[in-house]
Design a protein around this motif. Sequence first.
Motif, PDB file in Angstrom:
ATOM      1  N   GLY A  62       0.773  -1.232   0.000  1.00 54.71           N
ATOM      2  CA  GLY A  62       0.000   0.000   0.000  1.00 54.71           C
ATOM      3  C   GLY A  62       0.805   1.283   0.000  1.00 54.71           C
ATOM      4  O   GLY A  62       0.225   2.374   0.070  1.00 54.71           O
ATOM      5  N   PHE A  63       2.118   1.189  -0.077  1.00 55.90           N
ATOM      6  CA  PHE A  63       2.923   2.399  -0.129  1.00 55.90           C
ATOM      7  C   PHE A  63       2.801   3.035  -1.510  1.00 55.90           C
ATOM      8  O   PHE A  63       2.821   2.340  -2.525  1.00 55.90           O
ATOM      9  CB  PHE A  63       4.404   2.098   0.146  1.00 55.90           C
ATOM     10  N   SER A  64       2.676   4.351  -1.548  1.00 52.36           N
ATOM     11  CA  SER A  64       2.661   5.074  -2.819  1.00 52.36           C
ATOM     12  C   SER A  64       4.095   5.162  -3.349  1.00 52.36           C
ATOM     13  O   SER A  64       5.058   4.937  -2.600  1.00 52.36           O
ATOM     14  CB  SER A  64       2.105   6.484  -2.623  1.00 52.36           C
ATOM     15  N   LEU A  65       4.239   5.503  -4.612  1.00 50.95           N
ATOM     16  CA  LEU A  65       5.589   5.641  -5.160  1.00 50.95           C
ATOM     17  C   LEU A  65       6.349   6.778  -4.488  1.00 50.95           C
ATOM     18  O   LEU A  65       7.565   6.686  -4.315  1.00 50.95           O
ATOM     19  CB  LEU A  65       5.544   5.815  -6.680  1.00 50.95           C
ATOM     20  N   ASP A  66       5.645   7.828  -4.075  1.00 47.93           N
ATOM     21  CA  ASP A  66       6.316   8.907  -3.338  1.00 47.93           C
ATOM     22  C   ASP A  66       6.831   8.405  -1.989  1.00 47.93           C
ATOM     23  O   ASP A  66       7.951   8.740  -1.574  1.00 47.93           O
ATOM     24  CB  ASP A  66       5.368  10.090  -3.123  1.00 47.93           C
ATOM     25  N   GLU A  67       6.020   7.606  -1.312  1.00 51.82           N
ATOM     26  CA  GLU A  67       6.455   7.035  -0.032  1.00 51.82           C
ATOM     27  C   GLU A  67       7.629   6.075  -0.243  1.00 51.82           C
ATOM     28  O   GLU A  67       8.560   6.033   0.568  1.00 51.82           O
ATOM     29  CB  GLU A  67       5.303   6.308   0.648  1.00 51.82           C
ATOM     30  N   ILE A  68       7.585   5.315  -1.318  1.00 49.65           N
ATOM     31  CA  ILE A  68       8.677   4.388  -1.633  1.00 49.65           C
ATOM     32  C   ILE A  68       9.945   5.165  -1.911  1.00 49.65           C
ATOM     33  O   ILE A  68      11.029   4.786  -1.447  1.00 49.65           O
ATOM     34  CB  ILE A  68       8.286   3.469  -2.801  1.00 49.65           C
ATOM     35  N   ALA A  69       9.832   6.259  -2.647  1.00 48.05           N
ATOM     36  CA  ALA A  69      11.010   7.099  -2.916  1.00 48.05           C
ATOM     37  C   ALA A  69      11.603   7.600  -1.605  1.00 48.05           C
ATOM     38  O   ALA A  69      12.829   7.603  -1.423  1.00 48.05           O
ATOM     39  CB  ALA A  69      10.629   8.273  -3.819  1.00 48.05           C
ATOM     40  N   ASN A  70      10.734   7.986  -0.667  1.00 51.17           N
ATOM     41  CA  ASN A  70      11.188   8.437   0.641  1.00 51.17           C
ATOM     42  C   ASN A  70      11.896   7.304   1.393  1.00 51.17           C
ATOM     43  O   ASN A  70      12.959   7.505   1.987  1.00 51.17           O
ATOM     44  CB  ASN A  70      10.011   8.982   1.451  1.00 51.17           C
ATOM     45  N   LEU A  71      11.302   6.107   1.359  1.00 55.52           N
ATOM     46  CA  LEU A  71      11.932   4.953   2.021  1.00 55.52           C
ATOM     47  C   LEU A  71      13.306   4.650   1.429  1.00 55.52           C
ATOM     48  O   LEU A  71      14.256   4.373   2.167  1.00 55.52           O
ATOM     49  CB  LEU A  71      11.034   3.721   1.913  1.00 55.52           C
ATOM     50  N   LEU A  72      13.413   4.713   0.120  1.00 54.02           N
ATOM     51  CA  LEU A  72      14.703   4.453  -0.532  1.00 54.02           C
ATOM     52  C   LEU A  72      15.729   5.515  -0.158  1.00 54.02           C
ATOM     53  O   LEU A  72      16.905   5.200   0.071  1.00 54.02           O
ATOM     54  CB  LEU A  72      14.534   4.365  -2.052  1.00 54.02           C
ATOM     55  N   MET A  73      15.284   6.763  -0.078  1.00 53.90           N
ATOM     56  CA  MET A  73      16.185   7.843   0.330  1.00 53.90           C
ATOM     57  C   MET A  73      16.654   7.621   1.769  1.00 53.90           C
ATOM     58  O   MET A  73      17.833   7.765   2.087  1.00 53.90           O
ATOM     59  CB  MET A  73      15.483   9.192   0.212  1.00 53.90           C
ATOM     60  N   LEU A  74      15.721   7.213   2.639  1.00 54.70           N
ATOM     61  CA  LEU A  74      16.079   6.945   4.033  1.00 54.70           C
ATOM     62  C   LEU A  74      17.032   5.757   4.128  1.00 54.70           C
ATOM     63  O   LEU A  74      17.944   5.755   4.964  1.00 54.70           O
ATOM     64  CB  LEU A  74      14.819   6.699   4.868  1.00 54.70           C
ATOM     65  N   GLU A  75      16.798   4.736   3.291  1.00 52.09           N
ATOM     66  CA  GLU A  75      17.702   3.573   3.286  1.00 52.09           C
ATOM     67  C   GLU A  75      19.091   3.984   2.824  1.00 52.09           C
ATOM     68  O   GLU A  75      20.093   3.562   3.409  1.00 52.09           O
ATOM     69  CB  GLU A  75      17.137   2.472   2.371  1.00 52.09           C
ATOM     70  N   ASP A  76      19.153   4.806   1.792  1.00 54.98           N
ATOM     71  CA  ASP A  76      20.457   5.278   1.304  1.00 54.98           C
ATOM     72  C   ASP A  76      21.187   6.066   2.382  1.00 54.98           C
ATOM     73  O   ASP A  76      22.413   6.038   2.458  1.00 54.98           O
ATOM     74  CB  ASP A  76      20.289   6.132   0.044  1.00 54.98           C
TER      75      ASP A  76
END
Length: 138
Positions: A62-76
């Motif tokens: 259920g994560f939006s692509l914007d939320e996924i982008a945020n998660l990837l940024m946080l992971e990086d």
Amino acid sequence: MLDMDQYTIGQLAKAAGVGVETIRYYQRRELLPVPEVACGFRTYPASLVERIRFIKRAQELGFSLDEIANLLMLEDANDKHAIREVAQERLLQVQTKLADLHRMEDMLTQLIQQCASSTQQAQCPIIQALGSDISKPA
């Protein structure tokens, strides 16, 4: 011949179980990098397969692509605390949705039981309940 750790876009798509257009879309959304052209074509590191799978699984949750982008940024940035907070927020949304679904289930179960026990002459309780103005006080 490509290095075993490098893929063409078609090979990457196949390995990740998505279409080439999905990869291009993720690139436009800046979820995936666009590699430089080398020897006439772009090559993609095999590590992107895992990233694409993460994106697809996060969407399923259920994560939006914007939320996924945020998660990837946080992971990086290796910000596990912030990732946990985002996941906790998603969990609360899921729990709220589940509670709403349980209320809907209870209401439909009750209406079906009322319909089964109503007389033929009476209006069906399901139609009556769903057609009534719920903003009016009882």
